[in-house]
Design an enzyme around this catalytic site. Structure first.
Site, short mmCIF file in Angstrom:
data_model
loop_
_atom_site.label_atom_id
_atom_site.label_comp_id
_atom_site.label_asym_id
_atom_site.label_seq_id
_atom_site.Cartn_x
_atom_site.Cartn_y
_atom_site.Cartn_z
N LYS A 89 -103.87 1.20 55.62
CA LYS A 89 -103.22 2.52 55.50
C LYS A 89 -104.27 3.59 55.25
O LYS A 89 -105.07 3.50 54.30
CB LYS A 89 -102.18 2.51 54.38
CG LYS A 89 -100.94 1.72 54.76
CD LYS A 89 -99.97 1.61 53.63
CE LYS A 89 -99.00 2.74 53.58
NZ LYS A 89 -97.91 2.47 52.60
C1 E4P Z 1 -94.66 3.16 52.71
O1 E4P Z 1 -95.43 2.56 53.42
C2 E4P Z 1 -94.89 3.53 51.33
O2 E4P Z 1 -95.46 2.43 50.66
C3 E4P Z 1 -93.69 3.97 50.57
O3 E4P Z 1 -92.50 3.91 51.27
C4 E4P Z 1 -93.97 5.27 49.92
O4 E4P Z 1 -93.00 5.80 49.17
P1 E4P Z 1 -92.45 5.31 47.77
O5 E4P Z 1 -93.57 4.66 47.01
O6 E4P Z 1 -91.97 6.55 47.13
O7 E4P Z 1 -91.35 4.36 48.11
#
Ligand code: E4P
Length: 222
Positions: A89
């Protein structure tokens, strides 16, 4: 639409894989913190989990303090050494895009994350990122339309035949899962509690009760 689990907790990942057959996992620094594992221990545990699952992608985010492409690339390469299942990521910044392009060119799959506009989603597709992650609930909490830009991204990708898969992220409800599917998302990623909540409808329980009453009041043998 594929279901990914948004978690770094190994017990949750194992449960969702064994019982729901989830298609992959996404993590972020918050999830790794919540799992209670040191970062590199989480990476090793996720790699071990993926070892006998060649088609089970796991997204792991680089250190969010990194701002230079070269540093992002170096960390992505280090993480990727643990497993070919890992998609790295990378934030949807200019230097993030430069890093993601380089990584994709050397065969490391990327997940361009923290996308909050359709404009931010086009370049990840052009540079061949494996995934693009728009964050729905964060937009809704900010008073914005959370799903409209997902529809736009899906249409743009269709218009040009882009292969980048849309992961609708930060999903908090069954309603958002349905809206993601209607928008044409390839993947939705959510926590175990969100999937569990989406199984529930009060009429299912009411119906079960009615059928149990009927069952109990029906002779079983002639
Ligand atoms: C997605 O890849 C993220 O890990 C995630 O959905 C981010 O948002 P959150 O931590 O608020 O759920």
């Amino acid at each position: 639409m594929k279901y990914f689990l948004d978690s770094a907790k190994m017990d949750e990942i194992t449960y969702a894989y064994e019982n729901y057959g989830i298609d992959g996992v996404t993590t972020n620094p918050k999830h790794i913190q919540a799992s209670g594992q040191p970062f590199m221990v989480a990476v090793q545990n996720l790699a071990d989990f993926a070892a006998d699952k060649p088609d089970f992608p796991i997204s792991i985010e680089i250190n969010p303090h990194l701002t230079e492409s070269a540093d992002m690339i170096a960390m992505a390469e280090k993480i990727h050494q643990f497993s070919d299942n890992f998609a790295i990521k990378i934030p949807a910044t200019e230097n993030g895009i430069i890093a993601a392009r380089h990584l994709e060119q050397e065969g490391i799959r990327t997940n361009v994350t923290l996308i909050f506009s359709a404009a931010q989603a086009i370049m990840p597709a052009k540079i061949g990122a494996k995934y693009a992650s728009p964050f729905v609930n964060w937009k809704e909490l900010n008073g914005e339309d959370g799903m409209g830009y997902v529809k736009d991204i899906a249409q743009i990708y269709r218009n040009y035949g882009y292969q980048t898969e849309i992961i609708v992220a930060a999903v908090r409800s069954g309603h958002q899962i349905v809206e993601a599917a209607k928008a044409g998302a390839d993947i939705v990623t959510a926590g175990l509690d969100v999937y569990r909540d989406s199984f529930y409808h009060p009429y299912t329980d009411l119906g079960l009760k009615r059928f149990q009453d009927a069952w109990d009041n029906t002779p079983k043998e002639a």
